[in-house]
Write a protein that holds these residues in place. Sequence first.
Motif, PDB file in Angstrom:
ATOM      1  N   VAL A 116       0.916  -1.025   0.043  1.00  0.00           N
ATOM      2  CA  VAL A 116      -0.089   0.123   0.078  1.00  0.00           C
ATOM      3  C   VAL A 116       0.869   1.312  -0.036  1.00  0.00           C
ATOM      4  CG1 VAL A 116      -2.018   1.361   1.094  1.00  0.00           C
ATOM      5  CG2 VAL A 116      -1.480  -1.338   1.493  1.00  0.00           C
ATOM      6  N   THR A 130      -5.443  -2.731   8.292  1.00  0.00           N
ATOM      7  CA  THR A 130      -6.520  -1.542   7.495  1.00  0.00           C
ATOM      8  C   THR A 130      -5.847  -0.454   7.620  1.00  0.00           C
ATOM      9  OG1 THR A 130      -8.268  -2.508   8.368  1.00  0.00           O
ATOM     10  CG2 THR A 130      -8.728  -0.538   7.411  1.00  0.00           C
ATOM     11  N   LYS A 133      -5.511   5.744   3.066  1.00  0.00           N
ATOM     12  CA  LYS A 133      -4.610   6.324   1.575  1.00  0.00           C
ATOM     13  C   LYS A 133      -5.269   7.278   1.036  1.00  0.00           C
ATOM     14  CE  LYS A 133      -3.185   4.811  -2.330  1.00  0.00           C
ATOM     15  NZ  LYS A 133      -2.092   4.696  -3.156  1.00  0.00           N
ATOM     16  N   VAL A 135      -6.840   8.734  -2.563  1.00  0.00           N
ATOM     17  CA  VAL A 135      -6.942   8.227  -3.888  1.00  0.00           C
ATOM     18  C   VAL A 135      -7.769   9.477  -4.720  1.00  0.00           C
ATOM     19  CG1 VAL A 135      -6.942   5.776  -3.117  1.00  0.00           C
ATOM     20  CG2 VAL A 135      -9.060   7.445  -3.207  1.00  0.00           C
ATOM     21  N   PHE A 136      -7.457   9.138  -5.871  1.00  0.00           N
ATOM     22  CA  PHE A 136      -7.919  10.233  -6.964  1.00  0.00           C
ATOM     23  C   PHE A 136      -7.428  11.371  -6.964  1.00  0.00           C
ATOM     24  CE2 PHE A 136     -11.385   6.803  -6.610  1.00  0.00           C
ATOM     25  CZ  PHE A 136     -11.399   6.455  -7.843  1.00  0.00           C
ATOM     26  N   ASN A 138      -5.985  12.928  -4.227  1.00  0.00           N
ATOM     27  CA  ASN A 138      -6.241  13.658  -2.866  1.00  0.00           C
ATOM     28  C   ASN A 138      -7.578  14.385  -2.976  1.00  0.00           C
ATOM     29  OD1 ASN A 138      -3.898  13.418  -1.718  1.00  0.00           O
ATOM     30  ND2 ASN A 138      -3.178  15.218  -2.440  1.00  0.00           N
ATOM     31  N   LYS A 139      -8.369  13.555  -3.765  1.00  0.00           N
ATOM     32  CA  LYS A 139      -9.996  14.023  -3.849  1.00  0.00           C
ATOM     33  C   LYS A 139     -10.795  13.127  -2.783  1.00  0.00           C
ATOM     34  CE  LYS A 139      -9.920  15.200  -8.740  1.00  0.00           C
ATOM     35  NZ  LYS A 139     -10.419  14.845 -10.300  1.00  0.00           N
ATOM     36  N   ALA A 140     -10.132  12.037  -2.469  1.00  0.00           N
ATOM     37  CA  ALA A 140     -10.970  11.276  -1.691  1.00  0.00           C
ATOM     38  C   ALA A 140      -9.910  10.361  -0.801  1.00  0.00           C
ATOM     39  CB  ALA A 140     -12.105  10.282  -2.433  1.00  0.00           C
ATOM     40  N   VAL A 141     -10.220   9.556   0.279  1.00  0.00           N
ATOM     41  CA  VAL A 141      -9.618   8.604   1.073  1.00  0.00           C
ATOM     42  C   VAL A 141     -10.118   7.344   0.938  1.00  0.00           C
ATOM     43  CG1 VAL A 141      -8.896   8.488   3.493  1.00  0.00           C
ATOM     44  CG2 VAL A 141      -9.404  10.799   2.706  1.00  0.00           C
ATOM     45  N   GLY A 142      -9.260   6.362   0.856  1.00  0.00           N
ATOM     46  CA  GLY A 142      -9.734   4.916   0.587  1.00  0.00           C
ATOM     47  C   GLY A 142      -9.274   4.235   1.981  1.00  0.00           C
ATOM     48  N   LYS A 143      -9.945   3.390   2.536  1.00  0.00           N
ATOM     49  CA  LYS A 143      -9.468   2.512   3.439  1.00  0.00           C
ATOM     50  C   LYS A 143      -9.197   1.104   2.831  1.00  0.00           C
ATOM     51  CE  LYS A 143     -12.413   2.770   7.444  1.00  0.00           C
ATOM     52  NZ  LYS A 143     -13.718   2.187   8.200  1.00  0.00           N
ATOM     53  N   VAL A 144      -7.738   0.721   2.856  1.00  0.00           N
ATOM     54  CA  VAL A 144      -7.441  -0.387   2.222  1.00  0.00           C
ATOM     55  C   VAL A 144      -7.108  -1.729   3.361  1.00  0.00           C
ATOM     56  CG1 VAL A 144      -5.646  -1.274   0.832  1.00  0.00           C
ATOM     57  CG2 VAL A 144      -6.100   1.370   0.735  1.00  0.00           C
ATOM     58  N   LEU A 145      -7.622  -2.751   2.957  1.00  0.00           N
ATOM     59  CA  LEU A 145      -7.180  -4.104   3.898  1.00  0.00           C
ATOM     60  C   LEU A 145      -6.138  -4.671   2.964  1.00  0.00           C
ATOM     61  CD1 LEU A 145     -10.799  -5.387   4.125  1.00  0.00           C
ATOM     62  CD2 LEU A 145      -9.547  -3.914   5.634  1.00  0.00           C
TER      63      LEU A 145
END
Lengths: 322, 247
Positions: A116, A130, A133, A135-136, A138-145
């Motif tokens: 990640v 978890t 980071k 994503v897009f 800096n337009k959104a935040v993603g929760k990554v597993l």
Amino acid sequence: MSVLVYTENWDGKFKKISFELASYAVALAEQMKVPAVALSLGKVDETELKKLGNYGIESIMSDTNENYIGLDNQAIAKAVAIAAEKAGANVILIAHSNLGKAIAPRLSIKLKAGLVTAIHGLPLSLQPFTVLKNVFTNKAVGKVLVHAEKKVLTLAANSFGSQENIVTTIINHFDAGLSNTDFATKIEQTNKVTGKVLLSDADIVVSGGRGMKGPENWAPLEELAELLGAGTACSRPVSDEGWRPHSEHVGQTGKMIAPNLYFAFGISGAIQHLGGVSSSKVIVAVNKDPEAPIFEAADYGIVGDVFKVIPQFIEAVKEIKS
Amino acid sequence: MKILVLIGNVPDTTTKIKFNSEKTALDASGVQWIINPWDELALTRAMELKENSAGAIEMVVVATVGRQETEATLRKALAIGADKAIRIDTEPKDGFYVASQLAPVAGGYDLIFAGIEASDYNGAAVGGMLAELLGIHSISSVSGLQLEGGQITINREIDGGSQTVKMTTPLMAIVQKGIAKEPRIPAMRGIMMARSKPLEVIPAIEVDVLTSFESFSLPPAKAACKKVPEDQAKTLIYMLRDEAKVL
Ligand SMILES: Cc1cc2nc3c(=O)[nH]c(=O)nc-3n(C[C@H](O)[C@H](O)[C@H](O)COP(=O)(O)OP(=O)(O)OC[C@H]3O[C@@H](n4cnc5c(N)ncnc54)[C@H](O)[C@@H]3O)c2cc1C
């Protein structure tokens, strides 16, 4: 089990991000209840290595092979992988720097680890692992597993901060056993920006857009930057026009930065520009157009002429510094 | 000599990002899809190299991992000048999944171009992973590339500067801004020709998914911008010190 943190240096001196990364590693290791081990590759002397002890690192593996200076992507990935095996690491932390981005993917394959990149903050959970980071751009935040047992993580610069925590450090000599043939990158020439604050390291960034009208007008902006100990940046058209070097271009297709304070002078605030700077903690915008989108992203703003505002800023900074 | 350019299919850079109601995936309604900006620059550079190679570069191939809807993006790449396109027919899941799908078709090229990241999930992973899977050298943050015989001269950005380095083929070049000046725009003739160029569709292979997105969120709305009149600009600096505490 351990957390291994690869602390990058240039010319024998740790980069600023290495101390931030060390702090993160120590905090993560505590969360995981395992030790944190730092890895240093290249000629770094003992005094410099010991600086990691100011950020909580108790154990260092140091391979002083001189060839690492060539920043060969494959060789460094190989050395980190060997160190990770030796340290029994199940999490390997890398800076989200030019070098970090180059080696982390290779390393993840070698270790069969989940990768990640550009994470921020400590894991929300360890089981399942978890992390967050952006994503897009800096337009959104993603929760990554992460489903794999081993993890390779790159940390976004200035997202954690370095935390002083003085401990005694043991330096262990380490030899990854690389031979000359492992280093395929032949360096012809290196141009180092000297005597200036690096954009990636800067706590404050002073940036100019097309509203600065031309390269001849940059002197006041540079004076302000120097007074503040700030790095200088610019919008894409400014570097495309050759008013400023490409290395100063920030935004979606340039550098992504996250300083504590970002000044935007004569920058309209196009979505692609904001993508690279919106993680800044405080944004100050100066633009003569009250409708400019930069004001939607800014915390503080002046609707006005950059050429009238910058001299007043310089004066005020001189006052508070004296 | 053969060049492969990896192509990502991403939302246009001006897209207003929205997610589905469960917040588990992008809401793709109304999204315009483009070639990932760095991949577009890489393809432009690949075409320049081919044109200047006096026949030494026989072909430029583009490849993507995606469902049928990504074919418009591949056709655009063919219109820009690529000779052939390959699409591996599956939903891209994570960097490892994509690199593993590409590995079986990426052998035998002298030079492979990948973008430094994709502007959707900003993974910065596929190029390096694929190089490792193929067992070839890679170099990242490439902002310039010249070919002479089997020798490749590269300009790359390093943290706080730049370097000129020499490398040999086969090589994975992971590129950023500067690799080409402006992305090439397909001409009418190119668009016509693209229709008859080969676009090969290959079935996906079984690959483990090592990471996945559980959910997405939008950043909280910013508080309104505090404005100071132009003739009182100095007070703003004092606010930065006393209120925002960043000076
Ligand atoms: C795929 C893609 C990627 C891109 N990537 C990037 C990127 O990475 N970074 C980036 O910056 N851009 C990027 N762009 C370009 C972006 O869309 C904008 O065109 C660009 O950011 C505008 O730069 P600017 O704000 O300097 O210039 P302009 O938009 O021309 O704005 C100049 C501003 O200065 C103001 N002004 C003029 N004179 C004065 C004065 N005397 N005092 C005060 N204000 C004044 C004007 O009101 C105006 O708002 C990208 C575009 C695309 C399509």
